[in-house]
Write a protein that holds these residues in place. Structure first.
Motif, mmCIF file in Angstrom:
data_model
loop_
_atom_site.group_PDB
_atom_site.id
_atom_site.type_symbol
_atom_site.label_atom_id
_atom_site.label_comp_id
_atom_site.label_asym_id
_atom_site.label_seq_id
_atom_site.Cartn_x
_atom_site.Cartn_y
_atom_site.Cartn_z
ATOM 1 N N TYR A 183 1.033 -1.017 -0.273
ATOM 2 C CA TYR A 183 -0.420 0.053 0.059
ATOM 3 C C TYR A 183 0.665 1.644 0.003
ATOM 4 C CZ TYR A 183 -4.128 -2.736 0.463
ATOM 5 O OH TYR A 183 -5.423 -3.458 0.952
ATOM 6 N N ASN A 184 0.717 2.127 -0.689
ATOM 7 C CA ASN A 184 0.987 3.919 -0.441
ATOM 8 C C ASN A 184 2.573 3.539 -1.258
ATOM 9 O OD1 ASN A 184 -0.753 5.025 0.870
ATOM 10 N ND2 ASN A 184 -0.786 3.874 2.185
ATOM 11 N N GLU A 242 -0.735 4.268 -6.845
ATOM 12 C CA GLU A 242 -0.417 3.764 -5.570
ATOM 13 C C GLU A 242 -1.898 3.216 -5.007
ATOM 14 O OE1 GLU A 242 0.200 7.104 -2.831
ATOM 15 O OE2 GLU A 242 2.535 6.921 -3.579
ATOM 16 N N ASN A 246 -3.925 1.857 -2.264
ATOM 17 C CA ASN A 246 -4.540 2.065 -1.133
ATOM 18 C C ASN A 246 -5.949 1.768 -0.509
ATOM 19 O OD1 ASN A 246 -3.175 4.661 -0.716
ATOM 20 N ND2 ASN A 246 -4.166 5.140 -2.297
ATOM 21 N N GLN A 292 -9.133 1.640 1.414
ATOM 22 C CA GLN A 292 -10.202 3.271 1.676
ATOM 23 C C GLN A 292 -11.840 1.945 2.662
ATOM 24 O OE1 GLN A 292 -11.564 5.118 -1.305
ATOM 25 N NE2 GLN A 292 -13.384 5.953 0.006
ATOM 26 N N GLU A 326 -10.241 -2.590 -2.067
ATOM 27 C CA GLU A 326 -8.108 -1.455 -2.081
ATOM 28 C C GLU A 326 -8.784 -1.014 -3.396
ATOM 29 O OE1 GLU A 326 -6.774 -5.428 -3.525
ATOM 30 O OE2 GLU A 326 -5.484 -5.226 -1.066
#
Length: 104
Positions: free
Chosen positions: A40-41, A61, A63, A65, A78
């Protein structure tokens, strides 16, 4: 031919998996999103299909949520965000690590 023990089979399987991951970690090798996702990121190079059915390459990227506003919820989606431009969402098919920046 000698039959491998369970421990030997696990060791060979682990070595084979690491060899694949090492090969895929090389810059310039596209990795299917269905096979493995980046951390992630982490800014990576991605390839995705546009609404016009053409392939496009950009940086993005991955991430996560929350699916709902409940603070106790552990359900996450995702989501890929483009890191150049307006930061819109995309659905890549492949990704690869970015190359190292130039030294000179």
């Amino acid at each position: 031919m000698k039959k491998l023990t369970q421990r030997e089979e696990m060791a060979y399987s682990t070595i084979a998996r690491f060899e694949v991951e090492l090969e895929q970690a090389k810059v310039g090798v596209w990795i299917k999103c269905s096979d493995r996702l980046p951390e992630y990121n982490q800014n990576v190079l991605v390839c995705f299909e546009t609404v016009l059915k053409t392939q496009q390459i950009t940086t993005a990227e991955l991430n996560h949520q929350k699916r709902c506003s409940d603070p106790a919820s552990t359900d996450f989606d995702e989501i890929w965000y483009v890191t150049v431009g307006r930061g819109h969402k995309i659905k890549p098919t492949h990704w690869q690590p970015l190359p190292a920046p130039p030294t000179e």
